[in-house]
Scaffold this active site. Sequence first.
Site, short mmCIF file in Angstrom:
data_model
loop_
_atom_site.label_atom_id
_atom_site.label_comp_id
_atom_site.label_asym_id
_atom_site.label_seq_id
_atom_site.Cartn_x
_atom_site.Cartn_y
_atom_site.Cartn_z
N CYS A 78 38.24 48.57 33.81
CA CYS A 78 37.21 47.14 33.61
C CYS A 78 36.28 47.70 32.62
O CYS A 78 35.72 46.79 31.93
CB CYS A 78 36.62 46.56 34.93
SG CYS A 78 35.88 48.31 35.78
N GLU B 43 32.78 42.72 41.78
CA GLU B 43 33.03 43.72 40.79
C GLU B 43 34.19 43.35 39.72
O GLU B 43 35.46 43.37 40.21
CB GLU B 43 33.27 45.19 41.07
CG GLU B 43 32.25 45.67 41.98
CD GLU B 43 30.97 46.17 41.40
OE1 GLU B 43 31.14 46.19 40.01
OE2 GLU B 43 30.10 46.29 41.99
N LYS C 91 42.12 45.82 51.98
CA LYS C 91 43.51 45.51 51.22
C LYS C 91 43.66 46.01 49.90
O LYS C 91 43.09 45.35 49.08
CB LYS C 91 43.60 44.03 51.67
CG LYS C 91 45.10 43.48 51.24
CD LYS C 91 45.28 42.31 50.33
CE LYS C 91 45.08 42.53 48.94
NZ LYS C 91 46.07 43.16 48.15
N GLU D 162 40.14 40.27 28.26
CA GLU D 162 40.24 41.67 28.58
C GLU D 162 41.82 42.09 28.21
O GLU D 162 42.69 41.47 28.61
CB GLU D 162 40.15 41.75 29.92
CG GLU D 162 39.74 43.16 30.52
CD GLU D 162 39.33 42.95 31.91
OE1 GLU D 162 39.87 41.97 32.66
OE2 GLU D 162 38.80 43.75 32.61
P1 NAP Z 1 43.59 41.06 40.45
O1 NAP Z 1 44.83 40.52 40.05
O2 NAP Z 1 42.40 40.26 40.47
O3 NAP Z 1 43.80 41.82 41.78
C1 NAP Z 1 42.89 42.60 42.62
C2 NAP Z 1 43.03 42.39 43.86
O4 NAP Z 1 42.99 41.23 44.40
C3 NAP Z 1 44.49 42.88 44.35
O5 NAP Z 1 44.51 43.46 45.59
C4 NAP Z 1 45.16 41.60 44.56
O6 NAP Z 1 46.46 41.73 45.43
C5 NAP Z 1 44.19 40.69 45.23
N1 NAP Z 1 44.30 39.40 44.85
C6 NAP Z 1 44.87 38.74 44.13
N2 NAP Z 1 45.00 37.24 44.09
C7 NAP Z 1 44.39 36.99 45.18
C8 NAP Z 1 44.17 36.06 45.95
N3 NAP Z 1 44.57 34.58 45.27
N4 NAP Z 1 43.72 36.18 47.23
C9 NAP Z 1 43.27 37.18 47.66
N5 NAP Z 1 43.51 38.43 46.91
C10 NAP Z 1 43.94 38.51 45.78
O7 NAP Z 1 43.19 42.24 39.46
P2 NAP Z 1 43.91 43.31 39.09
O8 NAP Z 1 45.13 42.78 38.02
O9 NAP Z 1 44.55 43.93 40.20
O10 NAP Z 1 43.03 44.50 38.26
C11 NAP Z 1 42.66 44.30 37.05
C12 NAP Z 1 41.20 43.51 37.32
O11 NAP Z 1 40.34 44.20 38.02
C13 NAP Z 1 40.66 43.67 35.59
O12 NAP Z 1 40.21 42.33 35.38
C14 NAP Z 1 39.68 44.64 35.83
O13 NAP Z 1 38.57 44.28 34.90
C15 NAP Z 1 39.11 44.38 37.04
N6 NAP Z 1 38.31 45.56 37.77
C16 NAP Z 1 36.90 45.37 37.66
C17 NAP Z 1 36.20 46.58 38.23
C18 NAP Z 1 34.58 46.38 38.24
O14 NAP Z 1 34.21 47.42 38.84
N7 NAP Z 1 34.00 45.54 37.75
C19 NAP Z 1 36.88 47.86 38.42
C20 NAP Z 1 38.27 47.84 38.40
C21 NAP Z 1 39.01 46.55 38.02
P3 NAP Z 1 47.57 41.98 44.82
O15 NAP Z 1 48.00 43.26 44.49
O16 NAP Z 1 48.72 41.37 46.15
O17 NAP Z 1 47.78 40.89 43.56
#
Ligand code: NAP
Length: 489
Positions: A296, A262, A186, A393
């Site tokens: 990230c 991650e 997804k 962040e």
């Molecule tokens: P996010 O809001 O946590 O969303 C990530 C994914 O999770 C999206 O596909 C999102 O779908 C889904 N999601 C959100 N809420 C959910 C829920 N309640 N249940 C199931 N799925 C859910 O993060 P983001 O804003 O997309 O990405 C930025 C974050 O990712 C940052 O904190 C960054 O540091 C982190 N990141 C970490 C790494 C690593 O390798 N450590 C790499 C890249 C990014 P929707 O699009 O529908 O909201």
Amino acid sequence: MTTITASQEQHVVDQVPKQLYIGGQWRDGAKGTLSVEDPSTGESLCEVADASVQDATAALDAAVGAGPEFAAMAPRDRGEILRRAFELIVERKEDLALIMTLEMGKTYKESLAEITYAAEFFRWFSEEAVRIDGRYAVAPNGQGRVLTMKQPVGPCLMITPWNFPLAMGTRKIGPAVAAGATMVVKPAQQTPLSMLMLGRILEEAGLPGGVLNIITASSSSEISAPLIADPRLRKLSFTGSTEVGRRLMAQASEGLLRLSMELGGNAPFIVFDDADIDAAVAGAMIAKMRNIGEACTSANRFHVAGAVAEQFAEKLAAKMGAMKLGRGVDEDTEVGPLIDNAQRGKVAELVEDAIGRGAHAVVGGQAVEGAGYFYNPTVLTDVPDDAKLLSEEIFGPVAPVKSFGDEDEAVAAANDTEYGLVAYLFTSDLKRALRVCERLETGMIGLNQGIVSNASAPFGGIKASGFGREGGYEGIEEYLETKYVAINL
Ligand code: NAP
């Protein structure tokens, strides 16, 4: 790069399959469609399928159904599929990069770099598919024998973020295919197009139907919760924010799922007074400005030795302030827009908070008026310890610079965070470099370089940045179970 025309943009958008990919078939979503926006204009690019809970369950049914046959496929054949997909990605990198720039905002050049990085996971894991092994050992008592074997973990759910729309997928899909595991993927609703293009590529590369299923949805929680609760699911691999990761981990505890998490970061970037300052500034530009600061691994705080802090901040501000903002498809653009208005609002709020507490903006400090979600590259000095951007962040083009006295102070400041993904360290003293690397509480360190991403290395964090490793020899282990057979001779 030649100028990209509006008709070329339309052409690549038209090429993307916009449906759900389930059991080897492309089909509509039961909830209709959801809009995908270009963050550089705020306008809709196209609509993609919006999956219902029933669609998501059908995707898991397909992954479960395809599991046994795929697990039994010859490792060489699984590897060859990945190798063919690697070649197709490279062949189509221009179209893939344009799609990525349109849906995510980063420059075309940066998108090309992500495509290369993303493809490398398929090349790496095509080679790892044939190196899955076990061991045979004589037990200490000399009578028994220990036999171990590695087997695919089973059906997986993979949830990916919008900031690296392709690479965050390939570094999960690559090892899963190599290991013989099936999956439901997804992607983030803001950037589904790159993943849908990848689905088409894997289909063309010969991946059997049902091994990879892609669902796009307007409500992630609604469709993922039932899958996580389904006893047939064996693993959840999530890349995204720490906040959502915590929530998913709580849900996954019910079924005791295998997990890879991650999560978010708050990377310190440390510059000692013995460092080559120009090299440190060049590294800082990559660590801060890659992906518009929306990584990230982005350097979130710059801890610089007092003797060189002013010089470092001035040089960094000169470079960041000179960057040209614009649509990622424009040839001279160096910084694209942030992903949406909410993200830009968050960045603006963090900068206002720091300035309100006494920080000084050497350059930038405001959003850009007009269409799209642009924010000016910003360098802040005199940042007080209680400024929120030191602990949260930022996810934007903002660099807070703080000075430190000695090595102990630098290490303490760097470790003073709940996160532990990556740290950057610039010094010319080898003993100090190794000493500090050992003391930093992170899963990764960039030593005299501003980037750590590499398909052949184990990417991942500790503390609130999660656990599990993607890439390297370690990456495939996330998708394998170890079975032990006790033998009495
Ligand atoms: P996010 O809001 O946590 O969303 C990530 C994914 O999770 C999206 O596909 C999102 O779908 C889904 N999601 C959100 N809420 C959910 C829920 N309640 N249940 C199931 N799925 C859910 O993060 P983001 O804003 O997309 O990405 C930025 C974050 O990712 C940052 O904190 C960054 O540091 C982190 N990141 C970490 C790494 C690593 O390798 N450590 C790499 C890249 C990014 P929707 O699009 O529908 O909201």
